[in-house]
Design a protein around this motif. Structure first.
Motif, PDB file in Angstrom:
ATOM      1  N   MET A   1       0.845  -1.175   0.000  1.00  0.00           N
ATOM      2  CA  MET A   1       0.000   0.000   0.000  1.00  0.00           C
ATOM      3  C   MET A   1       0.894   1.243   0.000  1.00  0.00           C
ATOM      4  O   MET A   1       1.947   1.267   0.604  1.00  0.00           O
ATOM      5  N   TRP A   2       0.403   2.289  -0.696  1.00  0.00           N
ATOM      6  CA  TRP A   2       1.087   3.574  -0.740  1.00  0.00           C
ATOM      7  C   TRP A   2       0.045   4.642  -0.431  1.00  0.00           C
ATOM      8  O   TRP A   2      -1.095   4.569  -0.892  1.00  0.00           O
ATOM      9  N   THR A   3       0.417   5.651   0.353  1.00  0.00           N
ATOM     10  CA  THR A   3      -0.551   6.673   0.719  1.00  0.00           C
ATOM     11  C   THR A   3       0.115   8.045   0.858  1.00  0.00           C
ATOM     12  O   THR A   3       1.304   8.136   1.167  1.00  0.00           O
ATOM     13  N   VAL A  81      -3.994  -2.493  -9.200  1.00  0.00           N
ATOM     14  CA  VAL A  81      -4.025  -1.475  -8.154  1.00  0.00           C
ATOM     15  C   VAL A  81      -5.385  -0.791  -8.131  1.00  0.00           C
ATOM     16  O   VAL A  81      -6.075  -0.723  -9.152  1.00  0.00           O
ATOM     17  N   THR A  82      -5.748  -0.308  -6.963  1.00  0.00           N
ATOM     18  CA  THR A  82      -6.917   0.552  -6.819  1.00  0.00           C
ATOM     19  C   THR A  82      -6.439   1.885  -6.260  1.00  0.00           C
ATOM     20  O   THR A  82      -5.480   1.939  -5.478  1.00  0.00           O
ATOM     21  N   LEU A  83      -7.112   2.934  -6.688  1.00  0.00           N
ATOM     22  CA  LEU A  83      -6.810   4.285  -6.218  1.00  0.00           C
ATOM     23  C   LEU A  83      -8.027   4.795  -5.464  1.00  0.00           C
ATOM     24  O   LEU A  83      -9.131   4.815  -6.019  1.00  0.00           O
ATOM     25  N   VAL A  84      -7.842   5.200  -4.219  1.00  0.00           N
ATOM     26  CA  VAL A  84      -8.932   5.792  -3.444  1.00  0.00           C
ATOM     27  C   VAL A  84      -8.550   7.241  -3.134  1.00  0.00           C
ATOM     28  O   VAL A  84      -7.552   7.496  -2.464  1.00  0.00           O
ATOM     29  N   PHE A  85      -9.353   8.157  -3.675  1.00  0.00           N
ATOM     30  CA  PHE A  85      -9.190   9.584  -3.422  1.00  0.00           C
ATOM     31  C   PHE A  85     -10.230   9.979  -2.380  1.00  0.00           C
ATOM     32  O   PHE A  85     -11.407   9.662  -2.533  1.00  0.00           O
ATOM     33  N   ASP A 105      -3.651   0.767  -3.414  1.00  0.00           N
ATOM     34  CA  ASP A 105      -3.631  -0.561  -2.811  1.00  0.00           C
ATOM     35  C   ASP A 105      -3.754  -1.611  -3.906  1.00  0.00           C
ATOM     36  O   ASP A 105      -4.022  -1.281  -5.062  1.00  0.00           O
ATOM     37  N   GLY A 106      -3.581  -2.853  -3.542  1.00  0.00           N
ATOM     38  CA  GLY A 106      -3.700  -3.949  -4.491  1.00  0.00           C
ATOM     39  C   GLY A 106      -2.382  -4.679  -4.657  1.00  0.00           C
ATOM     40  O   GLY A 106      -1.351  -4.282  -4.102  1.00  0.00           O
ATOM     41  N   PRO A 107      -2.391  -5.770  -5.429  1.00  0.00           N
ATOM     42  CA  PRO A 107      -1.208  -6.611  -5.573  1.00  0.00           C
ATOM     43  C   PRO A 107       0.038  -5.882  -6.088  1.00  0.00           C
ATOM     44  O   PRO A 107       1.151  -6.226  -5.712  1.00  0.00           O
ATOM     45  N   ALA A 108      -0.122  -4.882  -6.934  1.00  0.00           N
ATOM     46  CA  ALA A 108       1.038  -4.185  -7.496  1.00  0.00           C
ATOM     47  C   ALA A 108       1.330  -2.858  -6.793  1.00  0.00           C
ATOM     48  O   ALA A 108       2.197  -2.102  -7.233  1.00  0.00           O
ATOM     49  N   ALA A 109       0.628  -2.561  -5.700  1.00  0.00           N
ATOM     50  CA  ALA A 109       0.781  -1.261  -5.043  1.00  0.00           C
ATOM     51  C   ALA A 109       2.208  -1.003  -4.588  1.00  0.00           C
ATOM     52  O   ALA A 109       2.720   0.113  -4.751  1.00  0.00           O
ATOM     53  N   ASP A 110       2.859  -2.003  -4.029  1.00  0.00           N
ATOM     54  CA  ASP A 110       4.233  -1.800  -3.560  1.00  0.00           C
ATOM     55  C   ASP A 110       5.195  -1.589  -4.719  1.00  0.00           C
ATOM     56  O   ASP A 110       6.213  -0.914  -4.581  1.00  0.00           O
ATOM     57  N   THR A 111       4.874  -2.151  -5.869  1.00  0.00           N
ATOM     58  CA  THR A 111       5.740  -2.033  -7.040  1.00  0.00           C
ATOM     59  C   THR A 111       5.560  -0.698  -7.747  1.00  0.00           C
ATOM     60  O   THR A 111       6.538  -0.030  -8.090  1.00  0.00           O
ATOM     61  N   GLY A 114       5.100   3.817  -5.464  1.00  0.00           N
ATOM     62  CA  GLY A 114       6.133   4.822  -5.249  1.00  0.00           C
ATOM     63  C   GLY A 114       6.389   5.709  -6.448  1.00  0.00           C
ATOM     64  O   GLY A 114       6.863   6.838  -6.308  1.00  0.00           O
ATOM     65  N   GLU A 115       6.072   5.232  -7.633  1.00  0.00           N
ATOM     66  CA  GLU A 115       6.241   6.041  -8.843  1.00  0.00           C
ATOM     67  C   GLU A 115       4.924   6.712  -9.235  1.00  0.00           C
ATOM     68  O   GLU A 115       4.868   7.911  -9.506  1.00  0.00           O
ATOM     69  N   LEU A 116       3.848   5.931  -9.257  1.00  0.00           N
ATOM     70  CA  LEU A 116       2.546   6.432  -9.677  1.00  0.00           C
ATOM     71  C   LEU A 116       1.974   7.440  -8.682  1.00  0.00           C
ATOM     72  O   LEU A 116       1.441   8.480  -9.078  1.00  0.00           O
ATOM     73  N   GLY A 117       2.084   7.150  -7.401  1.00  0.00           N
ATOM     74  CA  GLY A 117       1.501   8.014  -6.373  1.00  0.00           C
ATOM     75  C   GLY A 117       1.971   9.449  -6.425  1.00  0.00           C
ATOM     76  O   GLY A 117       1.153  10.382  -6.472  1.00  0.00           O
ATOM     77  N   PRO A 118       3.297   9.690  -6.430  1.00  0.00           N
ATOM     78  CA  PRO A 118       3.770  11.074  -6.504  1.00  0.00           C
ATOM     79  C   PRO A 118       3.371  11.781  -7.804  1.00  0.00           C
ATOM     80  O   PRO A 118       3.138  12.983  -7.799  1.00  0.00           O
ATOM     81  N   GLN A 119       3.257  11.035  -8.905  1.00  0.00           N
ATOM     82  CA  GLN A 119       2.818  11.646 -10.165  1.00  0.00           C
ATOM     83  C   GLN A 119       1.379  12.131 -10.038  1.00  0.00           C
ATOM     84  O   GLN A 119       1.051  13.240 -10.465  1.00  0.00           O
ATOM     85  N   ILE A 120       0.532  11.283  -9.460  1.00  0.00           N
ATOM     86  CA  ILE A 120      -0.885  11.627  -9.325  1.00  0.00           C
ATOM     87  C   ILE A 120      -1.097  12.751  -8.322  1.00  0.00           C
ATOM     88  O   ILE A 120      -1.887  13.658  -8.540  1.00  0.00           O
ATOM     89  N   SER A 121      -0.385  12.691  -7.201  1.00  0.00           N
ATOM     90  CA  SER A 121      -0.655  13.622  -6.101  1.00  0.00           C
ATOM     91  C   SER A 121       0.178  14.894  -6.137  1.00  0.00           C
ATOM     92  O   SER A 121       0.028  15.751  -5.260  1.00  0.00           O
ATOM     93  N   ALA A 122       1.016  15.070  -7.130  1.00  0.00           N
ATOM     94  CA  ALA A 122       1.874  16.259  -7.199  1.00  0.00           C
ATOM     95  C   ALA A 122       1.063  17.557  -7.185  1.00  0.00           C
ATOM     96  O   ALA A 122       1.525  18.573  -6.665  1.00  0.00           O
ATOM     97  N   ASP A 123      -0.141  17.506  -7.733  1.00  0.00           N
ATOM     98  CA  ASP A 123      -0.953  18.730  -7.794  1.00  0.00           C
ATOM     99  C   ASP A 123      -1.913  18.879  -6.616  1.00  0.00           C
ATOM    100  O   ASP A 123      -2.720  19.802  -6.596  1.00  0.00           O
TER     101      ASP A 123
END
Length: 135
Positions: A1-3, A81-85, A105-111, A114-123
């Motif tokens: 999980m990444w948050t 992965v699932t994204l919960v906003f 979250d989800g099976p690939a969340a740890d993979t 760390g890359e996808l999260g900061p891209q999505i949440s940068a704004d």
């Protein structure tokens, strides 16, 4: 999980901020830089919506948590992965604290988180500031 989470405080009361959150997610409020939302039914848990991030292809999401004047969340299932906003509104002295978060979250969340999260949440800071400005 990444948050991640971004928090801002506004002198406005919760119902006023809630109205802006609701209007954004029903498509009634639009502004430069914001995702575009198209609701497919009532503004209620279980309703699907089409979300079009600026300059990207539309994706399907579903409202998964909604308590008027308090919290709104939608979930996007991308397979591995699932994204919960989520928006969470709390009373504080002199106004309202707004927490805007993303959980991957989800099976690939740890993979990929760390890359996808900061891209999505940068704004998130700019997005939340713009929402509060329009409230």
């Amino acid at each position: 999980m990444w948050t991640t989470e971004h928090t801002a405080t506004s002198p406005l009361p919760r119902p006023r901020i809630w109205a802006a959150v609701r209007d954004l997610h029903t498509g009634a409020l639009r502004y430069p830089g914001a995702d575009t939302f198209e609701l497919h039914g009532d503004f209620a848990v279980g309703t699907e919506l089409t979300v079009t991030p600026e300059g990207q292809e539309p994706i399907r999401s579903r409202i998964c948590d909604l308590v008027e004047d308090e919290t709104y969340a939608d979930i996007t299932d991308l397979g591995d992965v699932t994204l919960v906003f989520r928006y969470r509104l709390d009373d504080v002295d002199g106004g309202t604290r707004v927490r805007y978060s993303l959980v991957i979250d989800g099976p690939a969340a740890d993979t990929v988180g760390g890359e996808l999260g900061p891209q999505i949440s940068a704004d998130f800071p700019a997005s939340l500031a713009a929402l509060l400005e329009r409230a």
